[in-house]
Design a protein around this motif. Structure first.
Motif, short mmCIF file in Angstrom:
data_model
loop_
_atom_site.label_atom_id
_atom_site.label_comp_id
_atom_site.label_asym_id
_atom_site.label_seq_id
_atom_site.Cartn_x
_atom_site.Cartn_y
_atom_site.Cartn_z
N GLN A 16 0.83 -1.21 0.00
CA GLN A 16 0.00 0.00 0.00
C GLN A 16 0.87 1.26 0.00
O GLN A 16 1.81 1.40 0.78
N GLY A 17 0.57 2.17 -0.93
CA GLY A 17 1.25 3.45 -1.01
C GLY A 17 2.59 3.43 -1.74
O GLY A 17 3.23 4.46 -1.87
N ASP A 18 3.02 2.27 -2.23
CA ASP A 18 4.31 2.17 -2.92
C ASP A 18 4.15 2.33 -4.42
O ASP A 18 3.06 2.12 -4.98
N SER A 19 5.26 2.64 -5.07
CA SER A 19 5.33 2.67 -6.53
C SER A 19 5.74 1.28 -7.02
O SER A 19 6.48 0.57 -6.33
N PHE A 20 5.26 0.90 -8.17
CA PHE A 20 5.62 -0.40 -8.75
C PHE A 20 5.46 -0.31 -10.26
O PHE A 20 4.45 0.18 -10.76
N LEU A 52 -14.98 0.82 -9.94
CA LEU A 52 -13.66 1.08 -10.51
C LEU A 52 -12.78 1.79 -9.49
O LEU A 52 -13.13 2.85 -8.98
N LYS A 53 -11.62 1.21 -9.19
CA LYS A 53 -10.64 1.83 -8.30
C LYS A 53 -9.67 2.69 -9.10
O LYS A 53 -9.32 3.77 -8.67
N PHE A 54 -9.20 2.18 -10.25
CA PHE A 54 -8.39 2.99 -11.16
C PHE A 54 -8.31 2.34 -12.53
O PHE A 54 -8.52 1.15 -12.68
N ASP A 55 -8.04 3.18 -13.51
CA ASP A 55 -7.84 2.77 -14.91
C ASP A 55 -6.53 3.43 -15.33
O ASP A 55 -6.43 4.65 -15.36
N GLU A 76 -2.37 5.17 -7.24
CA GLU A 76 -3.09 3.92 -7.50
C GLU A 76 -3.02 2.96 -6.32
O GLU A 76 -3.99 2.26 -6.03
N THR A 77 -1.87 2.90 -5.65
CA THR A 77 -1.68 1.86 -4.63
C THR A 77 -2.10 2.29 -3.22
O THR A 77 -1.94 1.52 -2.29
N SER A 78 -2.64 3.49 -3.07
CA SER A 78 -3.10 3.93 -1.75
C SER A 78 -4.54 3.52 -1.45
O SER A 78 -5.13 4.00 -0.48
N ILE A 79 -5.08 2.64 -2.25
CA ILE A 79 -6.42 2.12 -1.97
C ILE A 79 -6.35 1.20 -0.75
O ILE A 79 -5.27 0.85 -0.29
N VAL A 108 -9.93 -14.89 -13.44
CA VAL A 108 -9.94 -13.46 -13.15
C VAL A 108 -8.66 -13.20 -12.37
O VAL A 108 -8.32 -13.94 -11.45
N ALA A 109 -7.94 -12.16 -12.74
CA ALA A 109 -6.70 -11.83 -12.03
C ALA A 109 -7.02 -11.05 -10.75
O ALA A 109 -8.03 -10.35 -10.67
N ILE A 110 -6.12 -11.16 -9.80
CA ILE A 110 -6.26 -10.48 -8.51
C ILE A 110 -5.17 -9.42 -8.39
O ILE A 110 -4.00 -9.67 -8.67
N PHE A 111 -5.57 -8.23 -7.96
CA PHE A 111 -4.66 -7.15 -7.62
C PHE A 111 -4.74 -7.02 -6.12
O PHE A 111 -5.79 -6.66 -5.57
N ARG A 112 -3.66 -7.35 -5.42
CA ARG A 112 -3.67 -7.38 -3.97
C ARG A 112 -2.82 -6.25 -3.40
O ARG A 112 -1.66 -6.10 -3.77
N ILE A 113 -3.41 -5.47 -2.50
CA ILE A 113 -2.69 -4.43 -1.77
C ILE A 113 -2.37 -4.99 -0.39
O ILE A 113 -3.28 -5.40 0.34
N THR A 114 -1.06 -4.99 -0.05
CA THR A 114 -0.65 -5.49 1.26
C THR A 114 -0.38 -4.31 2.20
O THR A 114 -0.17 -3.19 1.76
N GLU A 115 -0.39 -4.61 3.48
CA GLU A 115 -0.30 -3.57 4.50
C GLU A 115 1.08 -2.91 4.54
O GLU A 115 2.10 -3.58 4.40
#
Length: 120
Positions: A16-20, A52-55, A76-79, A108-115
């Motif tokens: 969460q909150g990182d660039s990738f 939609l969280k982001f496009d 994008e990753t601060s969700i 279906v692909a998963i986009f996972r945000i970790t703590e």
């Protein structure tokens, strides 16, 4: 730059909150695929409710060699921490649309945000 792609599990994980940066290269058989006039987009949505969280549009690296990058920023990753559904689509200049991730049409692909621990 904290993230990883697990292609066989159809998972993209980012702290969460990182660039990738996700770098991808499109092939047509054994040859490079010219992406002139093409667009590549990634969408992330809630698993339930489909909100939609982001496009995110990809940035070209080498269009003629089929190389592009999705530059995920803290925007994008601060969700919220959790799992979301995602895909990455290629739209070619002649109007064709193909999902390139996940490659399996039955998944279906998963986009996972970790703590994260460090907050500004």
């Amino acid at each position: 730059m904290t993230g990883r792609i697990l292609p066989y599990a159809n998972i993209i994980e980012v702290r969460q909150g990182d660039s990738f940066t996700i770098k991808l290269k499109i092939h047509k058989g054994e040859k490079d695929f010219d992406l002139t006039g093409a667009k590549v987009n990634m969408q992330v949505r809630n698993i339930e409710g489909n909100d939609l969280k982001f496009d995110l549009a990809a940035e070209p690296i080498d269009i003629q060699k089929g190389e592009f990058a999705l530059l995920l920023s803290p925007v994008e990753t601060s969700i919220d921490v959790g799992s979301y559904k995602t895909d990455i689509q290629l739209s070619t200049a002649d109007g064709q649309i193909n999902t390139i991730f996940p490659a399996d049409v039955n998944k279906v692909a998963i986009f996972r945000i970790t703590e994260q621990v460090t907050h500004e």
